[in-house]
Design a protein around this motif. Structure first.
Motif, PDB file in Angstrom:
ATOM      1  N   LYS A   1       3.619 -22.153  -3.015  1.00 51.67           N
ATOM      2  CA  LYS A   1       4.602 -21.968  -4.080  1.00 51.67           C
ATOM      3  C   LYS A   1       4.523 -23.141  -5.048  1.00 51.67           C
TER       4      LYS A   1
ATOM      5  N   ASN B   1       7.901 -21.600 -10.448  1.00 46.88           N
ATOM      6  CA  ASN B   1       8.332 -20.207 -10.458  1.00 46.88           C
ATOM      7  C   ASN B   1       7.197 -19.241 -10.151  1.00 46.88           C
ATOM      8  N   GLU B   2       6.115 -19.787  -9.637  1.00 42.35           N
ATOM      9  CA  GLU B   2       5.005 -18.916  -9.279  1.00 42.35           C
ATOM     10  C   GLU B   2       4.536 -19.254  -7.877  1.00 42.35           C
TER      11      GLU B   2
ATOM     12  N   SER C   1      11.165 -15.248 -13.426  1.00 42.46           N
ATOM     13  CA  SER C   1      11.005 -14.859 -12.018  1.00 42.46           C
ATOM     14  C   SER C   1      11.769 -13.582 -11.669  1.00 42.46           C
TER      15      SER C   1
ATOM     16  N   GLN D   1      -1.810 -14.367  -7.802  1.00 38.52           N
ATOM     17  CA  GLN D   1      -0.769 -15.169  -8.449  1.00 38.52           C
ATOM     18  C   GLN D   1       0.431 -14.256  -8.726  1.00 38.52           C
ATOM     19  N   VAL D   2       1.589 -14.595  -8.172  1.00 38.79           N
ATOM     20  CA  VAL D   2       2.772 -13.746  -8.387  1.00 38.79           C
ATOM     21  C   VAL D   2       3.963 -14.605  -8.793  1.00 38.79           C
ATOM     22  N   ALA D   3       4.956 -13.930  -9.387  1.00 36.63           N
ATOM     23  CA  ALA D   3       6.200 -14.629  -9.715  1.00 36.63           C
ATOM     24  C   ALA D   3       6.938 -14.950  -8.418  1.00 36.63           C
TER      25      ALA D   3
END
Length: 1885
Positions: free
Chosen positions: A366, A369-370, A556, A385-387
């Motif tokens: 982490k 915010n990603e 997010s 890669q995700v929020a």
């Protein structure tokens, strides 16, 4: 030539170019482009092709949409923009119409961005009101003023108003815009008037601006435009456009982009995906959108969302296209069979098949915010890669309660893939773990979850913003949790997306697609990049933008929706509409597989032992294809299994069967579902715990106590709670009973495991009492809330009130309980709509809940400290929910079905008989036991009837308690009067009244009886005893030849074969109390549930005093039957009997073998066994009636003889085997059974306890043996009838003592007593004070004989009352050729037809009617209806009575050989307390009370029950007062006997009088019993004498007859036809009523009215309080019929076809079992019951026979409307069956009916086949019939067999699908069968 051709070619080319110019707009040849050019005078100009518009600088640039215009705009979009520009230049408003999706809105926003126009946007919904469009009032500083809303702001400021969702607004809302659209004029609520720009400018020429302002005229900007966005109606759901509104718009079809443009757009979004793959996807999507696909009824494919799939492919290239398509278009869960096939065919055409590799979630890194999540598959790893949220990730948390399985891991990885690009929805059945998985997802990515419970009447305001007031009274808007989540970057979990109305949910479209949102107070939320763009371009700071109410949505922020799978084919529950499909990607979550579930539960509950049976059961339920079974699987979710495992881990001895029944609430399932459940449990090996009968049952031992600070209920102990405030601890009067205590123990177990409880039961069963008592014992404070149909989500949590203009929210009991840790009792939970109560789900599951005032309840586990906005739930908070059972007549909502699996469920039933008796004894300590039992039994039966649907109201314990309290307080009021307090509710419903009266009378409560009569037996004087001779018994001292001699004994061990376990069947008994309207000696009767061919052979009784100490102390009655041989055992109090069928032990009763069975009951400790002796074959069996074990006892002394195998019996078969059983009424300690050889010299004493046989040889041939003491027998010698006493002096020593007779004595003995008369009875009998050993004997020539001094003294004086010899043969039997076999009856068994009652000294003899004197027989012909008479010689009172025995209710055609056993068809045996039981040959068991003492007591009780006191005569003979006031001083006595037998009226002297008091007679009062001396009595009850005059009744009768004849004439029906019809109609009258109750229940729910909101009158709507403060008008709500939403499919009637069997076999076998008549009655029942329900049920009736498989009797469009038409249908059926050819078309008829009905449009389809089970004859295979029944899944097909030869039908139903075949041999069961059919299909939907 060449020149000419060239010229002509040039001409052609020129014409082509011209045509092209005409067909395509200019510039299209080279493609449209957007050009921006600046011209000195006008500023910047934007052009599209040849159309241009001047751009102006925006006054509020922050209101101009941004980042909608892509880098390269496709030609199609440019054409749309060019058209809008044209309309803008013309000043026209536009309507963009097209399929669902964001494309239309994006086009509009592109145009606004291109032309730099400010926007006002509103998403219309069903909740939008006029004030949302025009002006809304607000209060500030105590003053109300108007604030302009979007339409007015746009008009004044020259903005473009975007109206989205035109079709969703209610009809009366949008017309307010009509004038604004047409003329740009509008009257505002604050007095201003909007005027069009050119008109205003003209006025300015004549008036100054100040003048116009003073006139409240306001100029509408000439730049104001409206862009409306809508769906085409009717193709989609919604309201059609109002014609005046439609005419004001210019329309443009904005459909999806062409293939090529979409392909280009998709390719721009990816770097790693091959174009072929995208093309393949797009080809499939385009095919799904063709007209052919939509004609199949498939929802639109969401083409706009393909971009999300491409992005996922770009990130994880190995994911399969098929899986992605299923996320975008989840056809597997939303389409039916045909739809799925169509989609799968298209997929295979484009080769979109194959599965994805299964990924699992690896590391989670982490960063802010990603998060970088690694998805691994084998060695491959894909970093994604995700929020991510704002909290730290807890992905590797060891303490997490989440158990990871491979399936969950794979699903999480799929969710993460979707999370890369957009929001998603998790679809799965209730309880499969959706919430847990989302929680794990959130924890992994560090999200704070915001659970938002969606419910049905949730408004768009509830989703976004709610109005409230500030402390100073100013109105304001408060953000909803969803908006808060968007601003803070939380994960909003929308739970229940399948419940919310799509019209309200549509306000979220823009938030989901573009992350933009415009709120009700004007606030705008923008996607964070758009917000940054505004800051960069305008230079406005964050603070300045906040002042302008513009906020960024956190990058997010994500939405996850949770829903249950749509119900395929349902109009209401198919929530996956084309519009909904555009919003999310869908992930289907299945319930866990068995291995996964086992793993999860064992890891969560490690100490739960073997659960394999439970898993077998649950997965059988889930895997079943039967919809009834599947519907029960929902209540056995993983959550429920976890609860069961915890319970079993904590309490390992718990009964698994009981736990499962409790979890499924099986008590309240329809009977069909309950049978399916039991069958599934049985197949999984889960059996009910067998209760040990030898000890008191388990429930009896349940007690409770509070010792110190510990509470014990049963065997469960917990500490008592110590609350701070004890005032809210309940304190009630509670009478404990075993059943309620055992329920409380179960509750306590679940309570200690931390569960919330749900108690479901009928009304009045004591749910509140149980809960209050439970909390009282636990010392827990209670908060109470009662729900009703008007309960809203707001009132459940907070109660808003207005004080001094400020809205104050008061905490509801729910919030108080959460804060203080009290127990919240939610009563009547089923009355509130389920969408209201489902808000409790988040509170129970996660401990979280949002309140209407903005506060949140959080679980104590979160670790967040309480604040002004946070309420932390107290750890002791618990909820106990009470609800009525689902279904009719409660008309509640199915609370259990909606959310039962989150509670621990307990079914609260009416107490069982013993528990209810125990409780009522405490309410009515002085009410007699008999009265209590009558009430309990009667109401128990009424409840059973309610369960079966025969009556609608479920009578409860509450009613019984109230009646008992009444009788306790007013003991002189009769029970008949008191029960009316309950039943007067039903007094106007004639059919129901008949049912109730019948049930009450059956249990001895004469409800509704007009005439109460005492009808005791005729009584005659019995002559006095006279000494008629002496017996001398030789003593030991006399040395004569005939003195006492010792007998030779041969002792052997008995050979034992067995035991063999036979099938022990428990059958119901329908016990009827005989003393309701009439008081007679008969107490009760019941019919044994026997086969038609069976006949009774013998009866025996095991008296209570002879039974084991642990057994229930009641008599057991045993009845033996002969064809087949079997044994019934019944308790006199219970509703069931045990039956052991011994058919397999004995050869069949064929040829000359006619078995004769005798039985003897054994005493303690073998009191559960009976010795059965079959005289023809000499077989002796010991039958254990408790467990069905049969042991064969064999001895050489009792040789068995095989039966003869002759086919044709002679008239007098030889008696081969002469052994007889000697009945014993005085058991010894060895359980001795005595057999003697008739006309031989052998007596066998078999000791059943020791297994020894003593065979004693006698020097004489035996005629009969009678027992006279436990160790003495009186032997009569053959032919000379000499008497001997045989005494057993030791176990193997027997002495014989001759008896010499002197005097004129009867030689034959019929009966001797085994016990002496008491001294008092003996003295009364002989009329002298005497004390002496004695026995009573019965001989053919005496009524009774007393053997004074016998058997102890040497000399016995014989006293006798001589009688005339009885006739030996009947005059009738000789004339009957059928009875020729019986003319010479074999020696009868006197013990079964003669009985001695020792306590009262009564001798009872059963006599046939032809042996009774003519003066005793009734005067009319009713003698044929009698089985015979009981001749009762009462020697103490010197009375002779003849009690008539009613005729057998049914007689076997095989009864002929019964007469060979006795000359009367009644068998008798004595009961305890001088009671008597008789059984007639038809199997009707009757109990009698004959002794005077008992009769007097019972008569008094009966009188009290009827409610007539001594001063209120029951009957009058002559209307003459007695003239006496001293009724209390009457001394009841028999009275003097008049030798001349003259009639006497009054005088308190004579017996047999007809009026008066104190003596036995008729019509008077105060006498001990009724005595008929043969005089005519006219009985007129007092209350009937005062009733309606006869003349009035006669007039009423004539009026009725006249009306009836008129009606017959009207419908052209003869009186004969009328009678015929009535004959059929009356036999099914009650069934028609039952069926109507069921039909009423099916439609009652549909009639309920709904709340209509936004009304100008009605009840004040709580949610509109602020609008009320501000002065708005539409703030009310009222109940009304809700208009169906436009576009919703119309509700169609249910379609039913009744297929009747009119083949020749129906007519042929009608005489055997009445099958054709029964079918005609059933058909009539359907026709009568469905009358007036044609709008709900459309039915037709077809027949089949050997001739045809489709014979029409009733057409669906013309059902019969009167009796004549219905009778004609019956006549047609009868005639067809009589004259048709033989043969069978059952299969063809069923197949045809299913096919025809299945093709018709209907809500549900039913085919009911009435048939006989004559399949074997025509070679029909049951498996083939089963296939046809199941051939169409849309048609519910059922077979009801109404005729059967033997057990054909029963065998056939076992081979057909479960629940689809029924046997109905009695029409009274047909309504229940139909009810089961209807309710089971309702259950499955």
């Amino acid at each position: 030539m060449w020149v000419l051709s060239r010229v002509s070619m040039e001409g052609a080319g020129r014409r082509l170019r011209h045509l092209q110019a005409v067909l395509s707009p200019s510039g299209a040849r080279s493609g449209l482009r957007i050009r921006l050019s600046s011209s000195s005078g006008d500023g910047t100009r934007a052009s599209i092709g040849d159309i241009s518009i001047i751009l102006r600088d925006a006054k509020n640039p922050e209101l101009v949409p941004r980042k909608y215009m892509p880098a390269s705009v496709s030609q199609s979009v440019l054409r749309h923009l060019r058209w809008i520009m044209q309309k803008d230049l013309l000043g026209q408003d536009v309507f963009l119409i097209g399929p669902p999706g964001p494309f239309r809105r994006e086009v509009a926003m592109m145009y606004l961005e291109l032309t730099q126009r400010e926007s006002e946007y509103i998403s219309l919904s069903r909740d939008t009101t006029e004030s949302d469009l025009k002006q809304r009032r607000e209060i500030q500083g105590g003053t109300a003023f108007y604030i302009d809303q979007c339409a007015v702001r746009a008009a004044l400021e020259g903005r473009i108003l975007v109206l989205e969702g035109i079709e969703k607004a209610e009809r009366n809302v949008l017309p307010v815009l009509n004038n604004l659209l047409e003329n740009r004029e509008m009257q505002l609520d604050d007095g201003r008037f909007l005027v069009a720009a050119d008109r205003y400018d003209k006025l300015l020429q004549d008036h100054s601006k100040e003048e116009l302002d003073s006139l409240n005229l306001v100029r509408v900007s000439e730049r104001f435009r409206v862009i409306a966005l809508g769906l085409p109606i009717p193709r989609y759901q919604g309201n059609p456009l109002d014609p005046p509104l439609r005419s004001r718009f210019q329309a443009r079809d904005v459909h999806s982009l062409p293939f090529k443009e979409v392909l280009e757009t998709l390719q721009e979004n990816t770097r790693n995906v091959a174009p072929e793959r995208i093309s393949q996807l797009l080809s499939f999507a385009s095919t799904m959108l063709t007209a052919e696909s939509t004609s199949l009824g498939l929802p639109d494919f969401p083409l706009d969302n393909l971009v999300h799939l491409v992005r996922i492919m770009d990130t994880v290239p190995s994911v399969s296209s098929l899986e992605l398509i299923q996320r975008l278009y989840p056809y597997n869960i939303m389409l039916g069979k045909e739809g799925k096939t169509a989609v799968e065919d298209t997929l295979s055409k484009f080769e979109l098949i194959g599965s994805s590799p299964v990924y699992s979630v690896g590391r989670v890194d982490k960063q802010g915010n990603e998060a970088l999540v690694t998805l691994s598959q084998g060695r491959d790893a894909h970093p994604v890669q995700v929020a991510a949220g704002t909290l730290p990730s807890s992905a590797g948390d060891k303490d997490s309660p989440f158990i990871r399985t491979g399936y969950h891991d794979a699903l999480l990885s799929e969710m993460l893939q979707s999370h890369v690009t957009t929001d998603f929805c998790l679809v799965g059945p209730r309880g499969c773990g959706k919430s847990v998985l989302v929680k794990q997802f959130a924890d992994m990515l560090g999200y704070h979850t915001e659970p938002i419970m969606l419910y049905q009447d949730m408004t768009s305001r509830d989703l976004l913003q709610q109005r409230t007031t500030l402390p100073n009274g100013d109105t304001t808007w408060r953000h909803s949790p969803l908006v808060t989540a968007a601003l803070e970057g939380s994960l909003a979990v929308l739970d229940g997306v399948h419940r919310i109305n799509p019209g309200s949910f549509s306000v979220l479209h823009r938030l989901v697609h573009e992350r933009d949102l415009q709120l009700y107070d004007g606030t705008r939320l923008l996607r964070h990049d758009r917000y940054q763009d505004i800051q960069e371009k305008t230079g406005l700071s964050q603070q300045q933008l906040e002042e302008r109410r513009i906020f960024p949505i956190h990058p997010s922020f994500r939405l996850i929706a949770l829903g249950e799978p749509p119900v395929v084919g349902s109009s209401k529950q198919q929530w996956m509409s084309p519009e909904m499909l555009t919003m999310f990607l869908y992930h289907h979550m299945r319930p866990l597989s068995r291995a996964e579930e086992t793993d999860v539960i064992h890891r969560l509950v490690p100490n739960a032992d073997n659960l394999s049976k439970l898993f077998d059961f649950v997965h059988n339920l889930r895997d079943s294809t039967d919809p009834t079974v599947q519907s029960m699987a929902a209540s056995m979710s993983t959550r429920q299994l976890l609860r069961i495992a915890r319970s079993l881990a904590q309490y390992p001895n718990e009964d698994l069967y009981g736990i499962v029944q409790k979890a499924c609430l099986s008590r309240f399932l329809p009977r069909l579902a309950r049978q399916a459940l039991d069958q599934t449990l049985d197949s999984a090996g889960i059996q009910p715990l067998k209760q040990d009968h030898s000890m008191a049952s388990f429930e009896k031992s349940v007690t409770c106590e509070v010792q110190g600070d510990m509470l014990r209920i049963g065997s469960t102990t917990v500490p008592v709670y110590n609350p701070q405030n004890k005032t809210k601890v309940p304190d009630i009067l509670f009478y404990e009973n075993p059943q309620h205590l055992s329920v409380m123990e179960d509750m306590l177990k679940d309570f200690t495991l931390g569960e919330h409880l749900l108690l479901v039961g009928n009304q009045g069963v004591g749910k509140n009492k149980i809960v209050d008592r439970f909390l009282q014992m636990l010392n827990r404070p209670r908060e109470y809330i009662q729900l009703h149909r008007d309960t809203t989500v707001q009132t459940l949590t907070l109660q808003p009130t207005v004080q001094d203009g400020v809205i104050i929210y008061e905490d509801s009991p729910l919030v108080k309980a959460v804060k203080q840790g009290h127990v919240l009792v939610v009563d009547e939970a089923d009355k509130a709509p389920t969408y209201v109560t489902c808000v409790l789900k988040t509170l129970v599951e996660s401990g979280e809940m949002h309140l209407a005032d903005g506060r949140r309840i959080l679980s104590a586990r979160t670790g967040i400290s309480p604040s002004s906005t946070v309420i932390v739930a107290h750890p002791d908070f618990r909820m106990i929910v009470l609800a009525n059972r689902p279904g009719f007549p409660f008309l509640g909502n199915d609370f259990f079905g909606a959310m039962g699996d989150i509670f621990s469920c307990h079914a609260i039933d009416n107490p069982d008989i013993e528990s209810e008796m125990a409780m009522l004894r405490q309410y009515g300590p002085s009410v007699s036991e008999g009265t209590l039992r009558k009430l309990v039994m009667a109401f128990g039966e009424l409840r059973d009837m309610a369960d079966q649907g025969l009556i609608s109201y479920p009578y409860s314990t509450r009613e019984v308690v109230n009646m008992v309290r009444h009788i306790q307080k007013f003991p002189n009021e009769g029970l008949t009067t008191v029960v009316k307090n309950v039943f007067d509710f039903d007094s106007y419903n004639q059919e129901l009244q008949e049912t109730i009266v019948q049930t009450m009378e059956k249990h001895g409560i004469p409800l509704g009886v007009r005439e109460a009569r005492i009808s005791l037996a005729k009584e005659f004087p019995l002559p006095n005893f006279e000494m008629i001779g002496q017996w001398k018994t030789s003593g030991q001292g006399m040395r004569q030849k005939t003195s006492l001699m010792s007998l030779p004994v041969d002792t052997t061990t008995i050979g034992v074969k067995g035991p063999v376990a036979m099938y022990l069947e428990t059958k119901p008994l329908d016990r009827t109390e005989a003393r309701s309207a009439m008081f007679t000696e008969q107490e009760a009767y019941w019919q044994l549930p026997m086969e038609e061919m069976n006949i009774i052979c013998d009866v025996a009784v095991s008296k209570a005093s002879h039974r084991s100490p642990g057994q229930n102390k009641t008599d057991m009655i045993y009845v033996a039957t002969a064809n087949p041989i079997g044994l019934y055992a019944m308790d006199t109090k219970k509703k069931t009997c045990n039956f052991v069928d011994l058919y397999d032990v004995f050869p069949s009763t064929s040829g000359s073998y006619k078995p004769r069975v005798k039985i003897q009951a054994l005493s303690s400790p073998l009191d559960d066994s009976v010795i059965l002796h079959e005289e023809v074959t000499n077989v002796v069996l010991s039958v254990n009636i408790e467990n069905g074990q049969v042991t064969r006892l064999m001895s050489d002394a009792l040789p068995e003889t095989p039966p003869e195998k002759r086919r044709f019996p002679t008239s007098s078969p030889k008696v081969v085997n002469p052994f007889r059983l000697c009945p014993s009424f005085a058991p010894d300690g060895y359980n001795t059974v005595v057999f003697y050889k008739q006309n031989g010299g052998v007596v066998n004493f078999i000791s059943a306890l020791e297994g020894i046989c003593h065979s004693v040889s006698l020097p004489v041939n035996i005629h009969t043996i009678h027992q006279i003491d436990s160790n003495k027998w009186l032997i009569t010698e053959s032919s000379v009838y000499g008497k001997y006493v045989m005494e057993r002096t030791a176990p193997a020593e027997f002495m014989l003592q001759p008896v010499k007779e002197h005097g004129d004595l009867d030689q034959k003995l019929l009966l001797t007593s085994t016990t002496p008369l008491s001294d008092s009875v003996l003295s009364k009998a002989l009329e002298q004070k005497i004390s002496s050993p004695n026995r009573v004997a019965v001989t053919p020539g005496t009524y009774a004989s007393v053997l004074l001094g016998f058997p102890d003294l040497e000399t016995t004086e014989v006293y006798g009352i001589t009688r005339e010899p009885l006739p030996t043969s009947s005059s009738e039997s000789k004339s009957d050729p059928f009875l020729s076999l019986m003319s010479k009856p074999a020696a009868p068994n006197p013990a079964s037809t003669n009985v001695f009652l020792p306590e009262s000294g009564q001798i009872i003899r059963a006599l046939p009617t032809w042996k009774v004197g003519k003066d005793i027989l009734p005067k009319d012909s009713s003698v044929k209806d009698l089985s015979g008479y009981l001749e009762l010689a009462d020697i103490a009172n010197h009375k002779l009575r003849y009690i008539p025995v009613p005729g057998a209710t049914r007689v076997s055609p095989y009864a002929s050989w019964l007469f060979n056993a006795a000359d009367v068809n009644v068998f008798m045996a004595p009961l305890s307390n001088d009671g008597l039981v008789t059984v007639d040959m038809g199997g009707c068991v009757r109990t009698w009370e004959t002794t005077l003492v008992h009769l007097e007591r019972s008569l008094q009780e009966w009188r009290n029950m009827i409610g007539y006191q001594e001063d209120k005569p029951l009957q009058l003979t002559i209307e003459k007062e007695s003239g006496r006031d001293d009724h209390e001083d009457i001394d009841p006595k028999h009275g003097k006997v008049d030798p001349d037998n003259q009639p006497h009226v009054g005088g308190n002297t004579w017996a047999g009088g007809v009026g008066g008091s104190g003596t036995a007679g008729l019509g008077g009062f105060g006498g001990p019993y009724r005595l008929d001396a043969g005089h005519d009595v006219q009985q007129v009850p007092q209350w009937e004498k005062d009733a309606v005059p006869e003349s009035v009744r006669e007039a009423a009768r004539q009026m009725k007859e006249k009306a009836f004849k008129e009606r017959l004439r009207e419908i052209q029906m003869s009186e004969y036809d009328g009678e015929t019809y009535d004959k059929f109609s009356n036999s099914v009258k009650r069934q028609v009523q039952s069926l109507r109750v069921i039909l009423e229940s099916l439609q009652a729910k549909g009639k309920e009215r709904q709340w209509l909101k936004n009304q100008s009158y009605g009840d004040l709507d709580d949610s509109k309080l602020i609008e009320g403060l501000t002065g708005e008008k539409s703030i009310y709500r009222r109940r009304g019929e809700k208009e169906p939403e436009m576009g919703t499919p119309q509700e169609k009637p249910k379609r039913l076809r009744l297929v009747v069997d009119v083949s020749g076999s129906m007519y042929r076998f009608n005489g055997h079992d009445g099958r054709l008549e029964r079918e005609m009655e059933a058909t009539l029942m359907v026709m009568e019951a469905f009358e007036k329900y044609e709008d709900k049920f459309k039915y037709d009736i077809y027949g089949h026979s050997g001739e045809d498989y489709r014979v029409e009797f009733v057409n669906a469009d013309k059902p019969p409307t009167n009796n004549r038409e219905r009778l004609n249908v019956l006549k047609l059926m009868h005639a067809h069956s009589q004259f048709c050819l033989s043969g069978d078309n059952t299969l063809e008829a069923t197949k045809d009916a299913i096919k025809v009905i299945g093709n018709e449009e209907a809500d549900e389809h039913f085919v009911l086949l009435l048939s006989d089970a004559n399949f074997d004859r025509y070679g029909i295979r049951p498996s083939r019939f089963a296939e046809i029944l199941n051939s169409n899944e849309d048609v519910n097909a059922y077979a009801i067999f109404i005729g059967s030869l033997g057990d054909q039908a029963v065998r056939l139903t076992k081979q057909l699908p479960m629940g689809h075949a029924y046997v109905c041999m009695d029409n009274k069961n047909l309504p229940q069968i139909l009810q089961q059919i209807f309710t089971s299909t309702m259950l499955s939907t």
